[in-house]
Design a protein around this motif. Structure first.
Motif, PDB file in Angstrom:
ATOM      1  N   LEU A  97       0.822  -1.211   0.000  1.00 55.71           N
ATOM      2  CA  LEU A  97       0.000   0.000   0.000  1.00 55.71           C
ATOM      3  C   LEU A  97       0.858   1.264   0.000  1.00 55.71           C
ATOM      4  O   LEU A  97       0.474   2.279  -0.581  1.00 55.71           O
ATOM      5  CB  LEU A  97      -0.912   0.005   1.232  1.00 55.71           C
ATOM      6  CG  LEU A  97      -2.082  -0.984   1.225  1.00 55.71           C
ATOM      7  CD1 LEU A  97      -2.777  -0.975   2.577  1.00 55.71           C
ATOM      8  CD2 LEU A  97      -3.076  -0.645   0.121  1.00 55.71           C
ATOM      9  N   SER A  98       2.008   1.217   0.641  1.00 52.55           N
ATOM     10  CA  SER A  98       2.836   2.425   0.781  1.00 52.55           C
ATOM     11  C   SER A  98       3.396   2.902  -0.545  1.00 52.55           C
ATOM     12  O   SER A  98       3.799   4.061  -0.669  1.00 52.55           O
ATOM     13  CB  SER A  98       3.979   2.163   1.769  1.00 52.55           C
ATOM     14  OG  SER A  98       3.459   1.848   3.038  1.00 52.55           O
ATOM     15  N   GLU A  99       3.430   2.030  -1.545  1.00 50.17           N
ATOM     16  CA  GLU A  99       3.843   2.472  -2.873  1.00 50.17           C
ATOM     17  C   GLU A  99       2.872   3.495  -3.439  1.00 50.17           C
ATOM     18  O   GLU A  99       3.233   4.299  -4.296  1.00 50.17           O
ATOM     19  CB  GLU A  99       3.932   1.267  -3.820  1.00 50.17           C
ATOM     20  CG  GLU A  99       4.996   0.256  -3.434  1.00 50.17           C
ATOM     21  CD  GLU A  99       4.968  -0.979  -4.324  1.00 50.17           C
ATOM     22  OE1 GLU A  99       4.297  -0.920  -5.380  1.00 50.17           O
ATOM     23  OE2 GLU A  99       5.597  -1.989  -3.979  1.00 50.17           O
ATOM     24  N   PHE A 101       0.272   5.162  -1.147  1.00 46.36           N
ATOM     25  CA  PHE A 101      -0.187   6.112  -0.133  1.00 46.36           C
ATOM     26  C   PHE A 101       0.920   6.668   0.752  1.00 46.36           C
ATOM     27  O   PHE A 101       0.647   7.465   1.649  1.00 46.36           O
ATOM     28  CB  PHE A 101      -1.261   5.449   0.739  1.00 46.36           C
ATOM     29  CG  PHE A 101      -2.448   4.961  -0.040  1.00 46.36           C
ATOM     30  CD1 PHE A 101      -3.348   5.851  -0.589  1.00 46.36           C
ATOM     31  CD2 PHE A 101      -2.644   3.608  -0.257  1.00 46.36           C
ATOM     32  CE1 PHE A 101      -4.434   5.411  -1.324  1.00 46.36           C
ATOM     33  CE2 PHE A 101      -3.724   3.142  -0.987  1.00 46.36           C
ATOM     34  CZ  PHE A 101      -4.622   4.051  -1.525  1.00 46.36           C
ATOM     35  N   GLY A 102       2.153   6.235   0.545  1.00 47.45           N
ATOM     36  CA  GLY A 102       3.260   6.801   1.296  1.00 47.45           C
ATOM     37  C   GLY A 102       3.341   6.286   2.724  1.00 47.45           C
ATOM     38  O   GLY A 102       2.875   5.193   3.055  1.00 47.45           O
ATOM     39  N   ALA A 103       3.908   7.141   3.592  1.00 45.41           N
ATOM     40  CA  ALA A 103       4.208   6.730   4.963  1.00 45.41           C
ATOM     41  C   ALA A 103       2.957   6.377   5.759  1.00 45.41           C
ATOM     42  O   ALA A 103       3.036   5.653   6.751  1.00 45.41           O
ATOM     43  CB  ALA A 103       4.979   7.849   5.673  1.00 45.41           C
ATOM     44  N   ARG A 104       1.803   6.874   5.323  1.00 44.56           N
ATOM     45  CA  ARG A 104       0.553   6.626   6.049  1.00 44.56           C
ATOM     46  C   ARG A 104       0.306   5.143   6.288  1.00 44.56           C
ATOM     47  O   ARG A 104      -0.222   4.752   7.334  1.00 44.56           O
ATOM     48  CB  ARG A 104      -0.606   7.231   5.250  1.00 44.56           C
ATOM     49  CG  ARG A 104      -1.973   6.712   5.607  1.00 44.56           C
ATOM     50  CD  ARG A 104      -3.049   7.168   4.640  1.00 44.56           C
ATOM     51  NE  ARG A 104      -4.277   6.428   4.814  1.00 44.56           N
ATOM     52  CZ  ARG A 104      -5.364   6.567   4.056  1.00 44.56           C
ATOM     53  NH1 ARG A 104      -5.355   7.443   3.060  1.00 44.56           N
ATOM     54  NH2 ARG A 104      -6.437   5.851   4.283  1.00 44.56           N
ATOM     55  N   THR A 105       0.675   4.281   5.344  1.00 41.60           N
ATOM     56  CA  THR A 105       0.310   2.869   5.418  1.00 41.60           C
ATOM     57  C   THR A 105       1.500   1.948   5.688  1.00 41.60           C
ATOM     58  O   THR A 105       1.385   0.731   5.539  1.00 41.60           O
ATOM     59  CB  THR A 105      -0.378   2.429   4.112  1.00 41.60           C
ATOM     60  OG1 THR A 105       0.481   2.743   3.005  1.00 41.60           O
ATOM     61  CG2 THR A 105      -1.706   3.130   3.931  1.00 41.60           C
ATOM     62  N   VAL A 106       2.621   2.504   6.114  1.00 41.47           N
ATOM     63  CA  VAL A 106       3.804   1.671   6.339  1.00 41.47           C
ATOM     64  C   VAL A 106       3.538   0.618   7.412  1.00 41.47           C
ATOM     65  O   VAL A 106       3.962  -0.539   7.293  1.00 41.47           O
ATOM     66  CB  VAL A 106       5.014   2.543   6.723  1.00 41.47           C
ATOM     67  CG1 VAL A 106       6.156   1.692   7.272  1.00 41.47           C
ATOM     68  CG2 VAL A 106       5.503   3.330   5.515  1.00 41.47           C
ATOM     69  N   SER A 107       2.832   0.991   8.478  1.00 42.83           N
ATOM     70  CA  SER A 107       2.587   0.022   9.555  1.00 42.83           C
ATOM     71  C   SER A 107       1.744  -1.155   9.064  1.00 42.83           C
ATOM     72  O   SER A 107       1.949  -2.296   9.487  1.00 42.83           O
ATOM     73  CB  SER A 107       1.890   0.710  10.738  1.00 42.83           C
ATOM     74  OG  SER A 107       0.625   1.219  10.350  1.00 42.83           O
ATOM     75  N   ILE A 108       0.803  -0.892   8.141  1.00 41.15           N
ATOM     76  CA  ILE A 108       0.004  -1.979   7.575  1.00 41.15           C
ATOM     77  C   ILE A 108       0.892  -2.889   6.744  1.00 41.15           C
ATOM     78  O   ILE A 108       0.836  -4.120   6.854  1.00 41.15           O
ATOM     79  CB  ILE A 108      -1.145  -1.417   6.717  1.00 41.15           C
ATOM     80  CG1 ILE A 108      -2.075  -0.546   7.565  1.00 41.15           C
ATOM     81  CG2 ILE A 108      -1.928  -2.550   6.069  1.00 41.15           C
ATOM     82  CD1 ILE A 108      -3.149   0.166   6.760  1.00 41.15           C
ATOM     83  N   ILE A 367      10.239  -2.628   1.519  1.00 41.18           N
ATOM     84  CA  ILE A 367       8.978  -1.907   1.331  1.00 41.18           C
ATOM     85  C   ILE A 367       9.283  -0.592   0.616  1.00 41.18           C
ATOM     86  O   ILE A 367      10.018   0.260   1.139  1.00 41.18           O
ATOM     87  CB  ILE A 367       8.278  -1.619   2.676  1.00 41.18           C
ATOM     88  CG1 ILE A 367       7.934  -2.936   3.386  1.00 41.18           C
ATOM     89  CG2 ILE A 367       7.024  -0.782   2.474  1.00 41.18           C
ATOM     90  CD1 ILE A 367       7.298  -2.732   4.758  1.00 41.18           C
ATOM     91  N   GLU A 368       8.738  -0.437  -0.580  1.00 44.00           N
ATOM     92  CA  GLU A 368       8.872   0.817  -1.322  1.00 44.00           C
ATOM     93  C   GLU A 368       7.822   1.799  -0.809  1.00 44.00           C
ATOM     94  O   GLU A 368       6.662   1.428  -0.614  1.00 44.00           O
ATOM     95  CB  GLU A 368       8.680   0.583  -2.816  1.00 44.00           C
ATOM     96  CG  GLU A 368       9.656  -0.406  -3.430  1.00 44.00           C
ATOM     97  CD  GLU A 368      11.062   0.168  -3.562  1.00 44.00           C
ATOM     98  OE1 GLU A 368      11.201   1.411  -3.466  1.00 44.00           O
ATOM     99  OE2 GLU A 368      12.004  -0.625  -3.765  1.00 44.00           O
ATOM    100  N   ILE A 369       8.242   3.057  -0.601  1.00 42.55           N
ATOM    101  CA  ILE A 369       7.355   4.063  -0.020  1.00 42.55           C
ATOM    102  C   ILE A 369       7.313   5.281  -0.935  1.00 42.55           C
ATOM    103  O   ILE A 369       8.360   5.828  -1.308  1.00 42.55           O
ATOM    104  CB  ILE A 369       7.833   4.491   1.387  1.00 42.55           C
ATOM    105  CG1 ILE A 369       8.020   3.260   2.281  1.00 42.55           C
ATOM    106  CG2 ILE A 369       6.847   5.464   2.019  1.00 42.55           C
ATOM    107  CD1 ILE A 369       8.692   3.572   3.598  1.00 42.55           C
ATOM    108  N   LYS A 370       6.120   5.693  -1.283  1.00 46.55           N
ATOM    109  CA  LYS A 370       5.957   6.873  -2.124  1.00 46.55           C
ATOM    110  C   LYS A 370       6.540   8.104  -1.425  1.00 46.55           C
ATOM    111  O   LYS A 370       6.263   8.356  -0.248  1.00 46.55           O
ATOM    112  CB  LYS A 370       4.473   7.091  -2.419  1.00 46.55           C
ATOM    113  CG  LYS A 370       4.186   8.303  -3.277  1.00 46.55           C
ATOM    114  CD  LYS A 370       2.695   8.528  -3.416  1.00 46.55           C
ATOM    115  CE  LYS A 370       2.384   9.799  -4.194  1.00 46.55           C
ATOM    116  NZ  LYS A 370       0.934  10.058  -4.282  1.00 46.55           N
ATOM    117  N   ASP A 371       7.368   8.854  -2.157  1.00 48.45           N
ATOM    118  CA  ASP A 371       7.971  10.102  -1.664  1.00 48.45           C
ATOM    119  C   ASP A 371       8.851   9.892  -0.444  1.00 48.45           C
ATOM    120  O   ASP A 371       9.029  10.795   0.386  1.00 48.45           O
ATOM    121  CB  ASP A 371       6.891  11.143  -1.334  1.00 48.45           C
ATOM    122  CG  ASP A 371       6.042  11.505  -2.532  1.00 48.45           C
ATOM    123  OD1 ASP A 371       6.570  11.490  -3.661  1.00 48.45           O
ATOM    124  OD2 ASP A 371       4.841  11.788  -2.345  1.00 48.45           O
TER     125      ASP A 371
END
Length: 820
Positions: A97-99, A101-108, A367-371
């Motif tokens: 999901l973080s790809e 929505f960014g850092a918001r969903t890293v914990s998921i 985990i790839e994270i947007k921005d």
């Protein structure tokens, strides 16, 4: 001055024109992804033409020359209407999901990577039977045919959300569908949360006898005493901080009390007015827009099947054929255990086992994270299951230093054949055949209600862990993972799962209530989802000699609360009609008005009445007063009212009335004092929130069903287009179940209930009915986004017929898929 005015006017006209053009462009781009149902499409990977006939409720009826082609058509239809929903569920289970929505969903994503559900699903592809593999491959090909069409014809990326979020869509695969089954398992599992909470309450309470008050067992035979959690782990923190209260709408992890529920009941021909079997089913899940459910009919080689599907999974999970009806309720099988693993003090990469220290099984995961920069996790597994961080499920609050926690769970079986079993049920012709075919079903555990032309039955399907009789905690709270007696010893035989076939009384049902009373380790579960609705159901079923389709519908929509009827006489016993008349506008006067209304109320949680709101606010305030001093901050974990706890306190069962006394105060408060103070609390809150005119209150104003879009539901302006809100009857403990959020500032919002309702009548199968809570389309510009929602709110249904001509009459379109 006139020149300035002219220029301002010109500027205003230009700005308005730009806004109109922008709105028009947005609408054009978004509307490009609206599916065109009445057309012919050339597709690859198809052996013969397929027809998708959409009836006037937009339910697709899929016709093809082979089962493979029919599953292809279902995949295409799912992708037409629910592409965004399908891709978001896939990203969730993949931990990606973080790809988007960014850092918001890293914990998921961290949790999903640690659970490794997608990799396990990929491994299980090879253990499915040939028929299932063919269905999975055909379904994936149908989804991909729609994706190819979207790309070739520039159909607005397939969903309007795709313009707002950069979410590239990979081709669908059989592993994706299997992974979504495991994701559903996570959404329906609550034992890990229950274990941790029981351990925390045990640590917090000075008197361990009070544990059975606040976390009571379902009525039945007593349970032998368990050790205190502190005796197993003396170093566990007694008053650790709770985890973050806010929950992301995209999180698949259910909060306590929200791990799935359902109703199902059936009648044999001897208890049916028309002489045929009857079955009603309404599975309960968290509300969303669109609903998780999607109605569909498949015309297979063995005959037609129709009912509720979940986009991404090629199975009718609850529905009927011409010969068999089936429904599901959450079984609450104890299929999860939390293991506390002791680390090697000389090497933290090792953990203790019955055979000494062993290294963790490890694997890196990026985990790839947007921005943001990517992060690398080191996934660790023990022999008991994956290692989870202390921040998840509040595990850190019960884990002593020098230890980590691992999760044992039946969903983690890499040889999971649940989907093969679910597909086989659709072709079964009799109750006994369906029971036999369900042996391969692993997880999530369900109570499978079945009816054929002559027989009714209910069978618990799913793997039940086999535990040692000497297990320290009996699976009720976290146990020492290095002790052999705490470890699972395989699974119980399928024949030992509870089974009820053709009962003498001719009526079967389940409201997530306790269905068997066996001693540990044959117990199935200590945690059950209902102790209240079952009482009302029993009365409704036994109040008639015979039943009809309409009486089953009436029971599904019944808003009467057994809980309110049983608790109000207890908590208000010394308050009814006492004291002198109080002056208008005083707290005493408000209390008298409230008590007067409740005294004449029959417990019906009707959306138009004031009494349900007064009762719900009172009982919530009462529980909060009773537990706050004993549990402190931990009291916030009890967002839902526990009726058995209130009853134990007010009946003083085993000295439970001690909860009424506030320990910090000098006087000794009685339970009557607490009831009066709680009622005043409730009336103050109602006055501040809804006004002081109690007779004018409406339960439906507080009990709004919140079918919210998981991503756009909080976006200004857009939320008015994507969210579906409805005034509803029912409540936490009614058969028309509408579970309240329990959280301020809207504690009575209806957030979890029957997203699907179906009633199947085998005296006249085509008179069967069903409905979902929103609409078939996931596109908020479609008229089918919410067209079924008002029917659902009013307790109405649509026909559930296998009549092909009826489907074609007044259809909204026929899509013909033709092989290239």
């Amino acid at each position: 001055m006139s020149i300035v005015f002219r220029w301002l006017l010109r500027l205003a006209v230009v700005m308005i024109a730009m806004i109109v053009l922008a709105v028009g462009l947005v609408y054009y781009l978004a509307s490009r992804s609206l599916p065109e149902y009445d057309r012919t499409v050339n597709v690859a990977d198809l052996s013969a033409p397929v027809e998708i006939v959409r009836d006037n409720a937009n339910v697709p009826h899929v016709f093809g020359e082979s089962d493979r082609d029919v599953f292809f058509g279902l995949g295409y239809a799912h992708a037409q209407d629910r592409l965004w929903q399908m891709t978001m569920m896939r990203r969730t289970v993949q931990g990606r999901l973080s790809e988007v929505f960014g850092a918001r969903t890293v914990s998921i994503d961290r949790l999903m990577r640690r659970l490794d559900l997608y990799r396990l699903a990929s491994r299980s592809v090879g253990v499915q039977d040939e028929q299932t593999l063919e269905a999975l491959a055909a379904y994936a090909a149908g989804v991909n045919a729609r994706l190819l069409q979207i790309n070739e014809e520039a159909l607005g990326r397939g969903a309007p959300e795709m313009f707002l979020f950069n979410a590239p869509v990979a081709p669908w695969s059989p592993a994706d569908s299997l992974a979504l089954v495991k994701l559903m398992g996570l959404q329906l599992s609550g034992h890990v949360t229950a274990e941790v909470l029981r351990a925390r309450v045990s640590l917090a309470l000075e008197d361990q006898d009070r544990l059975s008050d606040i976390l009571p067992d379902a009525p039945g035979s007593g349970l032998a005493a368990l050790p205190e959690y502190s005796s197993l782990f003396p170093d566990a923190p007694r008053f650790a901080e709770t985890g973050p209260a806010a929950r992301d709408p995209l999180s698949p992890v259910p909060e306590r009390g929200f791990a799935g529920a359902s109703n199902a009941w059936s009648a044999a021909p001897t208890r049916s007015a028309a002489g045929g079997t009857l079955l009603a089913n309404d599975p309960h899940l968290g509300f969303s827009a669109p609903s998780i459910w999607y109605l569909a009919r498949l015309e297979l080689a063995d005959g037609g099947v129709i009912g509720g599907t979940i986009p991404g999974i090629p199975v009718v999970l609850t529905g009927r054929s011409a010969r068999l009806g089936w429904g599901l309720t959450t079984a609450y099988v104890d299929d999860q255990d939390v293991f506390i693993e002791r680390l090697n003090p000389d090497d933290p990469e090792q953990y203790l086992t019955p055979d000494g220290y062993k290294p963790f099984e490890t694997r890196p995961s990026i985990i790839e994270i947007k921005d943001a920069a990517p992060i690398t996790l080191t996934l660790r597994w023990t022999e008991n299951g994956p290692v989870l961080p202390g921040s998840q499920f509040n595990l850190g609050t019960v884990t002593p230093p020098g230890h980590v926690t691992a999760l044992g769970w039946t969903v983690l079986d890499p040889d999971d054949t649940s989907l093969s079993a679910a597909l086989a049920i659709m072709s079964a012709k009799t109750v006994q055949e369906a029971i036999a075919l369900s042996e391969g079903y692993i997880s999530p555990a369900q109570n499978l209600s079945l009816v054929d032309q002559d027989t009714i039955a209910m069978k618990t399907i799913g793997a039940v862990p086999k535990r040692d009789p000497q297990h320290q905690s009996q699976g009720r709270f976290p146990s020492q993972g290095w002790r052999a007696e705490n470890r699972w010893q395989g699974r119980m035989p399928y024949a030992s799962n509870p089974e009820f076939v053709a009962p003498r009384g001719g009526i079967l049902g389940n409201t997530n209530n306790k269905i068997v009373d066996r001693p540990f380790p044959d117990h199935v579960s200590f945690l059950w989802g209902d102790t209240q609705r079952i009482n009302r159901w029993q009365r409704l079923m036994q109040s008639r000699q015979v039943h009809t389709r309409d009486s089953f519908i009436e029971a599904q929509l019944d808003p009467v609360s057994f809980t309110a009827r049983s608790l109000l006489p207890l908590i208000g016993a010394d308050l009814w009609f006492t004291g002198q008349a109080a002056p208008e506008g005083t707290p005493e006067r408000q209390r008298q008005i409230a008590l007067g209304l409740l005294a004449n109320w029959n417990g019906e949680m009707n959306e138009h009445l004031p009494e349900p709101l007064i009762y719900a606010a009172w009982i919530r305030a009462l529980q909060k007063r009773l537990i706050s001093d004993e549990l402190g901050p931990l009291a916030d974990a009890f967002t839902q009212v526990e009726p058995l706890f209130i009853e134990r306190v007010y009946r003083d069962i085993d000295g439970a009335s001690v909860w009424c006394d506030v320990k910090q105060s000098a006087p000794k408060e009685s339970c009557t004092d607490m009831a009066r103070l709680a009622l005043d609390d409730a009336l103050v809150w109602i006055g501040e929130t809804y006004g002081t005119a109690l007779e004018s209150l409406r339960w439906g104003d507080a009990h709004q069903a919140t079918h919210d879009h998981q991503v756009l539901g909080d976006v200004p302006v857009l939320r008015y287009f994507v969210n579906i809100r409805q005034s509803t009857s029912g409540g936490d403990n009614t058969l028309q179940r509408g579970l309240t959020s329990g959280k301020d500032p809207t504690p009575f919002h209806n957030v979890h209930g029957a997203g699907y309702r179906g009633v199947y009548d085998f005296a006249d199968p085509d008179s069967s009915v069903f409905v979902i809570a929103t609409g078939q389309s996931g596109h908020f510009l479609s008229r089918h986004y919410d067209d079924l929602s008002q029917l659902w709110r009013r307790g109405e249904y649509i026909p559930m017929s296998l009549d092909q001509e009826l489907a074609r009459a007044a259809s909204v379109g026929v899509t013909t898929l033709v092989p290239k």
